[in-house]
Scaffold this active site. Structure first.
Site, PDB file in Angstrom:
ATOM      1  N   HIS A   1       0.936  -1.501   0.034  1.00  0.00           N
ATOM      2  CA  HIS A   1      -0.051   0.153   0.102  1.00  0.00           C
ATOM      3  C   HIS A   1       0.848   1.279   0.023  1.00  0.00           C
ATOM      4  O   HIS A   1       0.284   2.437   0.397  1.00  0.00           O
ATOM      5  CB  HIS A   1      -0.893  -0.020   1.387  1.00  0.00           C
TER       6      HIS A   1
ATOM      7  N   LYS B   1      -8.336  13.682   4.772  1.00  0.00           N
ATOM      8  CA  LYS B   1      -7.434  12.499   4.777  1.00  0.00           C
ATOM      9  C   LYS B   1      -6.342  12.588   5.850  1.00  0.00           C
ATOM     10  O   LYS B   1      -6.304  13.747   6.415  1.00  0.00           O
ATOM     11  CB  LYS B   1      -6.753  12.393   3.304  1.00  0.00           C
ATOM     12  N   ARG B   2      -5.580  11.557   6.185  1.00  0.00           N
ATOM     13  CA  ARG B   2      -4.464  11.675   7.228  1.00  0.00           C
ATOM     14  C   ARG B   2      -3.699  13.062   6.832  1.00  0.00           C
ATOM     15  O   ARG B   2      -3.449  13.389   5.854  1.00  0.00           O
ATOM     16  CB  ARG B   2      -3.949  10.353   7.256  1.00  0.00           C
TER      17      ARG B   2
ATOM     18  N   LYS C   1       0.668  14.264   1.210  1.00  0.00           N
ATOM     19  CA  LYS C   1      -0.488  14.593   0.547  1.00  0.00           C
ATOM     20  C   LYS C   1      -0.764  16.059   0.336  1.00  0.00           C
ATOM     21  O   LYS C   1      -1.816  16.514  -0.071  1.00  0.00           O
ATOM     22  CB  LYS C   1      -1.780  14.121   1.630  1.00  0.00           C
TER      23      LYS C   1
ATOM     24  N   THR D   1      -8.727   6.373  -1.845  1.00  0.00           N
ATOM     25  CA  THR D   1      -9.844   6.149  -1.872  1.00  0.00           C
ATOM     26  C   THR D   1     -11.212   7.011  -1.390  1.00  0.00           C
ATOM     27  O   THR D   1     -12.152   7.086  -2.013  1.00  0.00           O
ATOM     28  CB  THR D   1     -10.185   4.928  -0.800  1.00  0.00           C
TER      29      THR D   1
ATOM     30  N   LYS E   1     -14.694   8.237  -3.232  1.00  0.00           N
ATOM     31  CA  LYS E   1     -16.137   8.598  -2.477  1.00  0.00           C
ATOM     32  C   LYS E   1     -16.570   9.813  -2.694  1.00  0.00           C
ATOM     33  O   LYS E   1     -17.638   9.907  -2.956  1.00  0.00           O
ATOM     34  CB  LYS E   1     -15.817   8.571  -0.844  1.00  0.00           C
TER      35      LYS E   1
HETATM   36  C1  26Q Z   1       4.274   0.940  10.041  1.00  0.00           C
HETATM   37  C2  26Q Z   1       5.121   0.700  11.093  1.00  0.00           C
HETATM   38  C3  26Q Z   1       4.981   1.051  12.369  1.00  0.00           C
HETATM   39  C4  26Q Z   1       3.717   1.745  12.866  1.00  0.00           C
HETATM   40  C5  26Q Z   1       2.761   2.194  11.754  1.00  0.00           C
HETATM   41  C6  26Q Z   1       3.035   1.813  10.396  1.00  0.00           C
HETATM   42  C7  26Q Z   1       1.835   1.983   9.558  1.00  0.00           C
HETATM   43  C8  26Q Z   1       0.648   2.179   9.949  1.00  0.00           C
HETATM   44  C9  26Q Z   1      -0.168   2.593   9.024  1.00  0.00           C
HETATM   45  C10 26Q Z   1       2.174   2.221   8.312  1.00  0.00           C
HETATM   46  C11 26Q Z   1       1.285   2.560   7.175  1.00  0.00           C
HETATM   47  C12 26Q Z   1       0.051   2.678   7.696  1.00  0.00           C
HETATM   48  C13 26Q Z   1      -1.089   3.006   6.752  1.00  0.00           C
HETATM   49  C14 26Q Z   1      -1.063   3.203   5.372  1.00  0.00           C
HETATM   50  C15 26Q Z   1      -2.134   3.449   4.397  1.00  0.00           C
HETATM   51  O1  26Q Z   1      -3.280   3.698   4.886  1.00  0.00           O
HETATM   52  N1  26Q Z   1      -1.982   3.548   3.250  1.00  0.00           N
HETATM   53  C16 26Q Z   1      -3.108   3.845   2.078  1.00  0.00           C
HETATM   54  O2  26Q Z   1      -3.578   2.722   1.990  1.00  0.00           O
HETATM   55  C17 26Q Z   1      -4.913   3.101   1.077  1.00  0.00           C
HETATM   56  C18 26Q Z   1      -5.384   1.565   0.757  1.00  0.00           C
HETATM   57  O3  26Q Z   1      -4.770   0.958  -0.254  1.00  0.00           O
HETATM   58  C19 26Q Z   1      -4.414   3.646  -0.177  1.00  0.00           C
HETATM   59  O4  26Q Z   1      -5.340   4.104  -0.836  1.00  0.00           O
HETATM   60  C20 26Q Z   1      -3.523   5.040  -0.026  1.00  0.00           C
HETATM   61  O5  26Q Z   1      -3.010   5.686  -1.188  1.00  0.00           O
HETATM   62  C21 26Q Z   1      -2.534   4.776   0.981  1.00  0.00           C
HETATM   63  O6  26Q Z   1      -1.829   5.757   1.549  1.00  0.00           O
END
Ligand code: 26Q
Length: 754
Positions: free
Chosen positions: A312, A492-493, A498, A599, A603
């Site tokens: 992702h 979004k986050r 972003k 995503t 929406k």
């Molecule tokens: C990793 C290591 C340690 C702690 C936290 C993390 C961590 C936590 C959450 C790394 C990544 C995330 C989240 C990633 C995320 O939300 N990615 C998004 O995924 C969506 C679904 O595929 C995409 O539409 C987005 O583009 C993408 O940013």
């Protein structure tokens, strides 16, 4: 069996509905839904999917379940007859915030689609007590507090099933909780969430702080918003292992109960690894199969056939690489297996860049996934191409057959039927109800693009939704926005890639224009919703700058007639459901190549907003579908951006010095007006960052963004009918982005369920 919902609810309340409290009715509704959901569960034959994910951002479930069970209207009417409002019951439900953002919400949409398509597929994750933090915005600053969602009336049902899990040499008991996942006219699957009985909310200190060393008491308190300190990183490994070890035991037990002898595990189970967070399931399964007498080589083969991996992200810093020392401490039982996997991987190629263990003894989780699963997929066409051609090119050379694309999707039940009932009814009147099960039918709306009366009714719905949002913002935050303005939304986050800061610079520019007497074509209401990871300083500085600018503008009535900036506190699924149906212009302005898919973009499109976006992630596929007239595209392309990073010659300071418009906008951050309304340290830090570093190349895209956004405002103001046509075409072309399509593709190419 009860003949009516009224009778069933009366029986569950133990009294007449009219006399029951809202909470009693809510509890009765929950029980009724759970009973009816259970009636829709079906025995599994053949292959079953297990979607393992550290996040499931499921949102509130009551309305969603009523819709999926086909009893929403009947329930609403029955409650209304007894003087009760279903909307009030919805407010009683706390939102489970078990995800950070896109990845977690995607997992929730996928569960909905699996059940809707009548596919056997359960989720496996963790029962975080507080989920992601609650965001408070006070004095222009974000602070965090715990967000408890585990009340007495809770969708997650405790079971008597526990599995032993070895953590750092001691054994803990992982208890299984289950949430029923209803499909729309489909089956019921399960979301399996694990937790420890010993976790203790009493150890919470100030804000979201707690003793990170006390594992049995803290393990599932929070979902990790970042990995900014060592104790946090270790805790993250503890969490991941609890999830995968208990999950693997559950999978093996269920398969054995259906007659699997483990040699044929892949005929019974498909395991999807959602990003690298559950990657330890690979060595854990190999370990468990070993305990059942299966030798390493065969176990590797079985696991490879069973598991598949989804990537992702392309941000290097988000790819998990754990120091082997951490794993030696938390999961010493996996370390010999990981070493064996590394050795095996090294026999397959001379190329050491694909090794699992690197020169610094770090374990590259994604590398383990690609070697030892049969499928690696990206989440949008562009993203998959970038993985194949640059980020994971060395793996693509080794295993071209493993790579495939699955463009993300969203469930239309929640993101249209539930959040936008007026639009949903209008569509149904125009083209019939078929689009609810077959999203492709939305294309029938293309026949209405020249129908003035139809365009007007769609526009009236958007106007209604904007009034509703304005009302909600007033009740929630005490701000009045002009519902006749154009609404642009970026929710979004918060992350530099972003580029909320690009929007910020535009707003500053707009402020200058209005001050100088150049009124915009249309008044603008710019709405943000975003949480920043607690330790992500620059992200918090961007929030601070936006809040400060909002204050400066609000204090200036000459400007605020034309421009308002609103930051929605604690953006979550419930907030998204209010905001998305009311949007005119959807801001999808990430630096090209960095947003894997997005995503939210889908929406907004589905709810009839027009996208202002870069050629990034799934925006590319949105543009292909709607055509250039129905989207506002701007900015450098991903190839240009990737090239700049490779050459390494981007110089923010030159851009800042070389363009007076940019310089003036950036300098405004540290102007007297801003410093008077905000905090000097934060504003100066952001100024330094943007003028001297700007790692995500905001400045080179500034002018293009300004031009396209101004064009969108003019089109909106001067050609309302043309604008409504764009909105309708966006709705009509959104069918491809249904998660039903995505799931059907996963099943066709990877899972082969049933
Ligand atoms: C990793 C290591 C340690 C702690 C936290 C993390 C961590 C936590 C959450 C790394 C990544 C995330 C989240 C990633 C995320 O939300 N990615 C998004 O995924 C969506 C679904 O595929 C995409 O539409 C987005 O583009 C993408 O940013």
């Amino acid at each position: 069996m009860y003949e009516s919902i009224g009778a069933e609810l009366r029986a569950l309340c133990g009294k007449e509905l009219r006399e029951a409290t809202d909470r009693e009715v809510y509890r009765a509704l929950l029980q009724m839904v759970q009973r009816r959901a259970a009636e829709q569960s079906r025995p599994v034959s053949g292959r079953k999917l297990y979607y393992i994910s550290a996040e499931f951002l499921i949102g509130k479930l009551l309305s969603n379940n009523l819709i999926n069970l086909g009893i929403y209207e009947e329930t609403r009417a029955c409650l209304a007859e007894a003087g009760k409002s279903l909307a009030a019951m919805e407010e009683l439900e706390p939102e489970p915030s078990l995800g950070n953002g896109g990845l977690g919400r995607l997992a929730a949409c996928f569960l909905d689609s699996l059940a809707t398509l009548d596919l056997p597929g359960d989720g496996i994750g963790l029962r975080y007590h507080c989920g992601l933090f609650h965001q408070n915005l006070k004095d222009g600053v974000q602070s965090e507090s715990p967000d408890f969602w585990l009340t007495d009336d809770c969708w997650a049902q405790r079971t008597e099933t526990v599995y032993p899990v070895q953590l750092a040499g001691t054994t803990v008991q992982a208890r299984l909780y289950r949430i029923a996942v209803t499909g729309y006219q489909g089956r019921t699957n399960q979301l399996n969430l694990f937790d420890l009985d010993t976790v203790n909310e009493g150890i919470l200190g100030e804000g979201i702080s707690f003793d990170k060393a006390d594992i049995p008491e803290n393990l599932t308190l929070f979902l990790y918003p970042d990995d900014s300190d060592d104790a946090g990183r270790l805790l993250r490994i503890y969490q991941q292992y609890l999830m995968v070890s208990a999950g693997a035991q559950l999978i093996l037990e269920e398969c054995a109960a259906r007659g699997c002898d483990y040699h044929n595990l892949a005929d019974y189970a498909a395991i999807q690894i959602n990003d690298t967070h559950p990657s330890m399931v690979i060595p854990e399964l190999i370990r468990l199969l070993g305990e059942h007498g299966i030798a390493f080589e065969e176990a590797v083969e079985i696991v490879t056939k069973t598991c598949a991996y989804t990537n992702h992200t392309i941000l290097a810093e988000a790819l998990e690489k754990w120091p082997l020392g951490y794993l030696e401490k938390v999961v010493p039982q996996l370390v010999p297996i990981i070493r064996q996997l590394d050795a095996l991987a090294r026999t397959r190629t001379e190329d050491t860049s694909t090794a699992i263990l690197d020169g610094e003894n770090r374990v590259h989780m994604a590398h383990m996934d690609i070697h030892f699963t049969h499928s690696t997929n990206g989440v949008a066409a562009l993203h998959t191409e970038i993985l194949k051609n640059s980020e994971l090119a060395n793996f693509y050379r080794l295993y071209p057959e493993k790579f495939n694309n699955k463009t993300n999707g969203i469930t239309f039940r929640r993101w249209l039927l539930q959040c936008n009932p007026k639009l949903s009814r209008e569509i149904e009147q125009r083209i019939g109800p078929g689009f609810k099960k077959d999203a492709g039918e939305l294309e029938k709306l293309m026949a209405l693009t020249e129908d003035r009366e139809a365009l007007e009714s769609f526009a009236a719905i958007k106007a209604f939704n904007k009034k509703q949002l304005a009302q909600w913002l007033y009740e929630k935050q005490g701000v009045w926005v002009n519902p006749d303005a154009m609404f642009t939304i970026q929710s979004k986050r918060l992350h530099e890639y972003k580029r909320q800061q690009l929007n910020l610079l535009f707003l500053i520019h707009q402020y200058f224009q209005i001050k100088a007497g150049h009124k915009p074509a249309v008044p603008l209401v710019c709405i943000f919703g975003a949480k920043a990871a607690p330790a992500y300083t620059i992200a918090k500085d961007i929030i601070h700058a936006l809040l400060t600018l909002s204050k400066v503008i609000a204090a200036d009535p000459k400007v605020s007639r034309y421009l308002q900036v609103v930051f929605v506190e604690n953006y979550n699924v419930a907030a998204a459901e209010k905001m998305i149906p009311a949007c005119d212009l959807s801001e999808q302005i990430s630096l090209a190549s960095k947003e894997a898919s997005g995503t939210g973009n889908m929406k907004f499109m589905l709810n009839g907003a027009v996208t202002l976006g870069t050629m990034d992630g799934a925006n590319v596929e949105i543009a292909q579908r709607v055509g250039q007239e129905n989207i506002y595209v701007f900015g450098r392309t991903s190839n240009q951006v990737i090239h700049r990073y490779q050459v390494g010659d981007y110089n923010a300071h030159e851009w800042y010095e070389g363009d007076p418009n940019i310089r003036r906008a950036v300098d405004f951050l540290v102007s007297d007006e801003m410093l008077a309304a905000g905090r000097e340290e934060q504003l100066r830090r952001l100024h330094r960052e943007l003028s001297g570093k700007d790692w995500f190349q905001t400045l080179p895209d500034f002018n293009a963004y300004l031009v396209r956004k101004t064009q969108a405002m003019m089109d909106y103001a001067h050609d309302p009918e043309g604008w409504s046509r764009k909105c309708l075409i966006n709705i009509a072309q959104a069918g491809f982005f249904s998660s039903d399509r995505t799931i059907a593709e996963y099943n066709r190419d990877i899972w082969h369920l049933g």
